[in-house]
Design a protein around this motif. Structure first.
Motif, PDB file in Angstrom:
ATOM      1  N   LEU A 278       0.748  -0.985   0.082  1.00 47.23           N
ATOM      2  CA  LEU A 278      -0.092   0.437   0.268  1.00 47.23           C
ATOM      3  C   LEU A 278       0.671   1.279   0.028  1.00 47.23           C
ATOM      4  O   LEU A 278       0.927   2.351  -0.422  1.00 47.23           O
ATOM      5  N   GLU A 279       1.814   0.970   1.062  1.00 43.46           N
ATOM      6  CA  GLU A 279       2.663   2.670   0.678  1.00 43.46           C
ATOM      7  C   GLU A 279       3.116   2.343  -0.596  1.00 43.46           C
ATOM      8  O   GLU A 279       4.020   3.880  -1.019  1.00 43.46           O
ATOM      9  N   GLY A 280       3.625   0.943  -1.414  1.00 39.90           N
ATOM     10  CA  GLY A 280       4.434   1.455  -2.604  1.00 39.90           C
ATOM     11  C   GLY A 280       5.681   1.180  -2.594  1.00 39.90           C
ATOM     12  O   GLY A 280       6.822   1.016  -3.351  1.00 39.90           O
ATOM     13  N   SER A 281       5.952   0.410  -1.720  1.00 39.05           N
ATOM     14  CA  SER A 281       7.372   0.291  -1.206  1.00 39.05           C
ATOM     15  C   SER A 281       8.474  -1.170  -2.161  1.00 39.05           C
ATOM     16  O   SER A 281       7.387  -2.055  -2.409  1.00 39.05           O
ATOM     17  N   PRO A 282       9.355  -0.956  -2.214  1.00 38.97           N
ATOM     18  CA  PRO A 282       9.677  -2.320  -2.511  1.00 38.97           C
ATOM     19  C   PRO A 282      10.370  -2.410  -2.130  1.00 38.97           C
ATOM     20  O   PRO A 282      10.574  -2.623  -1.071  1.00 38.97           O
TER      21      PRO A 282
ATOM     22  N   THR B 268      16.003  -3.498  -1.711  1.00 36.35           N
ATOM     23  CA  THR B 268      15.885  -4.555  -2.932  1.00 36.35           C
ATOM     24  C   THR B 268      14.917  -3.823  -4.247  1.00 36.35           C
ATOM     25  O   THR B 268      13.899  -3.529  -3.235  1.00 36.35           O
ATOM     26  N   ASN B 269      15.182  -4.015  -5.951  1.00 35.95           N
ATOM     27  CA  ASN B 269      14.201  -4.098  -6.230  1.00 35.95           C
ATOM     28  C   ASN B 269      14.116  -2.381  -6.611  1.00 35.95           C
ATOM     29  O   ASN B 269      12.596  -2.517  -7.420  1.00 35.95           O
ATOM     30  N   LYS B 270      14.696  -1.588  -6.138  1.00 38.05           N
ATOM     31  CA  LYS B 270      13.957  -0.700  -6.271  1.00 38.05           C
ATOM     32  C   LYS B 270      14.359  -0.290  -7.531  1.00 38.05           C
ATOM     33  O   LYS B 270      14.159   0.785  -8.657  1.00 38.05           O
ATOM     34  N   TYR B 271      15.612   0.020  -7.737  1.00 35.24           N
ATOM     35  CA  TYR B 271      16.793   0.416  -8.918  1.00 35.24           C
ATOM     36  C   TYR B 271      17.431  -0.694 -10.428  1.00 35.24           C
ATOM     37  O   TYR B 271      16.614  -2.556 -10.077  1.00 35.24           O
ATOM     38  N   LEU B 272      16.629  -0.569 -11.210  1.00 35.75           N
ATOM     39  CA  LEU B 272      16.924  -1.423 -12.581  1.00 35.75           C
ATOM     40  C   LEU B 272      18.725  -2.150 -12.788  1.00 35.75           C
ATOM     41  O   LEU B 272      19.578  -1.322 -12.366  1.00 35.75           O
ATOM     42  N   HIS B 273      18.949  -3.230 -12.550  1.00 40.16           N
ATOM     43  CA  HIS B 273      20.163  -3.634 -13.219  1.00 40.16           C
ATOM     44  C   HIS B 273      20.503  -3.449 -14.350  1.00 40.16           C
ATOM     45  O   HIS B 273      19.538  -3.578 -14.991  1.00 40.16           O
ATOM     46  N   PRO B 274      21.654  -2.665 -14.910  1.00 40.23           N
ATOM     47  CA  PRO B 274      21.226  -2.218 -15.711  1.00 40.23           C
ATOM     48  C   PRO B 274      21.839  -4.077 -17.687  1.00 40.23           C
ATOM     49  O   PRO B 274      21.248  -3.358 -18.183  1.00 40.23           O
TER      50      PRO B 274
END
Length: 380
Positions: A22-26, A45-51
């Motif tokens: 509900l908070e939209g947190s990864p 974790t899981n917030k930024y894309l791995h190039p």
């Protein structure tokens, strides 16, 4: 007491997961395509894309949207040189789950339902970088409707996980159709006619080289007949010419469409209404009987709308699949799954007639012994 404590822990875990959603947190374990947690950098974790991983994941998603087979997509991951997050080899079912995960477009799902924003009723968009748009994700869901359900019912993935637990991963195979190597399986029919004038009509099966046969062959699948056999590559080539001619006539000038489903706004309102019904029951406005009545009616409308959206995107994808058709596209872009799909668009069957009496089996291949049965909308 031990059981009560376990239940308390489960409730806390569930509540914590829903609060994060509900908070939209990864949250959760690292997913392929995103970077893992780093305490030194303060990175969740899981917030930024791995190039590298996100590039391969996006390419795989594009292949799926184009209708490529799952076998083709599995090979794409294998050729990338990257490995799954938890090790092992790439396989069809985990990749299907990965490409239909709502996190790709920023959504979250718990217990088969998308997490909705309490104020707007729209799906809650998480605070992490995404791979695709919601429209693209819904198109993938449309393709995988038998694999991934939005109503919380059992899915192929849940069955897969249970199978892994009980039998081990190596003993479980998914989607055999995607791995077939014969173009005309389920299209070719045996054309043998017995003394009473009865047509066999059994489906012909693809077979590998064996004995004196050095080439793959199609053979009648009826053990009581089994009288007609023909070299596979020559049959495929002859039918390809027929199919390419029809598809070029019908679809070469067709333009692809990318329309948004017309009922998106109505579906959003229905989902918001579902949340309102829940809140009304919790606050005592509705009795239990009223709650169940309103809930069942609303859920039925949501389910009908979601089915309609799946059908809409599936029909659009089918039309776009053949738009701008050319012989070059057939040879250079279509994989086996797409070719099989294209053949089924033109033909309902192909009758393979037996060799005339007196003609040797070693005689030159005769395409005139193949009788295409066209679908109503197709022409020669």
């Amino acid at each position: 007491m031990g059981e009560r404590e376990v239940k308390k822990v489960k409730r806390r875990v569930t509540r914590n997961a829903r609060d994060h959603a509900l908070e939209g947190s990864p949250t959760g374990r690292r997913r392929f395509g995103w970077k893992g947690a780093d305490k030194k950098l303060g990175r969740p974790t899981n917030k930024y894309l791995h190039p590298e991983e996100s590039k391969v994941l996006r390419e795989a998603l594009d292949l799926a949207l184009k209708g490529k087979s799952w076998a083709t997509i599995v090979r794409h991951f294998g050729k990338s040189g990257l490995t799954p997050v938890r090790g092992g080899k790439w396989a069809t079912t985990p990749i299907q789950y990965m490409l239909t995960n709502p996190a790709l477009c920023g959504y979250r799902m718990l217990h088969g339902e998308l997490i909705l924003d309490r104020e707007t009723g729209d799906p809650k968009v998480g605070d992490w970088e995404t791979i695709c748009t919601p429209e693209e994700w819904h198109k993938l869901i449309g393709r995988c409707s038998t694999w991934f359900n939005l109503d919380g019912s059992e899915t192929a993935y849940t069955r897969y996980r249970q199978k892994v637990k009980t039998q081990g991963k190596k003993n479980y195979r998914e989607l055999a159709d995607a791995t077939r190597r014969f173009l005309l399986t389920n299209i070719l029919r045996c054309g043998y006619i017995d003394d009473d004038g009865n047509l066999c009509g059994a489906k012909m099966k693809g077979m590998g080289p064996s004995g004196t046969n050095k080439h793959e062959r199609y053979r009648c699948g009826d053990p009581h007949c089994n009288r007609v056999s023909r070299r596979a590559d020559l049959v495929d080539k002859a039918i390809e010419i027929v199919v390419i001619k029809v598809l070029t006539t019908q679809y070469s000038a067709a333009e692809p469409e990318d329309k948004k489903w017309y009922g998106e706004e109505s579906l959003t309102k229905l989902r918001a209404r579902r949340q309102e019904i829940k809140e009304s029951y919790k606050s005592g406005i509705f009795s239990l009987a009223e709650y169940l009545e309103f809930k069942d009616a609303n859920d039925a409308q949501i389910s009908e709308s979601e089915d309609d959206r799946k059908k809409f995107y599936a029909e659009q994808a089918a039309q776009n699949f053949l738009s701008g058709f050319s012989e070059e596209k057939w040879h250079n872009e279509y994989d086996m799954r797409q070719k099989r799909k294209a053949v089924a668009t033109v033909l309902s069957a192909v009758i393979v007639h037996p060799l005339p009496k007196g003609r040797a089996k070693s005689a030159q291949f005769d395409p005139e012994l193949l009788e295409p049965i066209y679908k109503a909308k197709s022409t020669k």
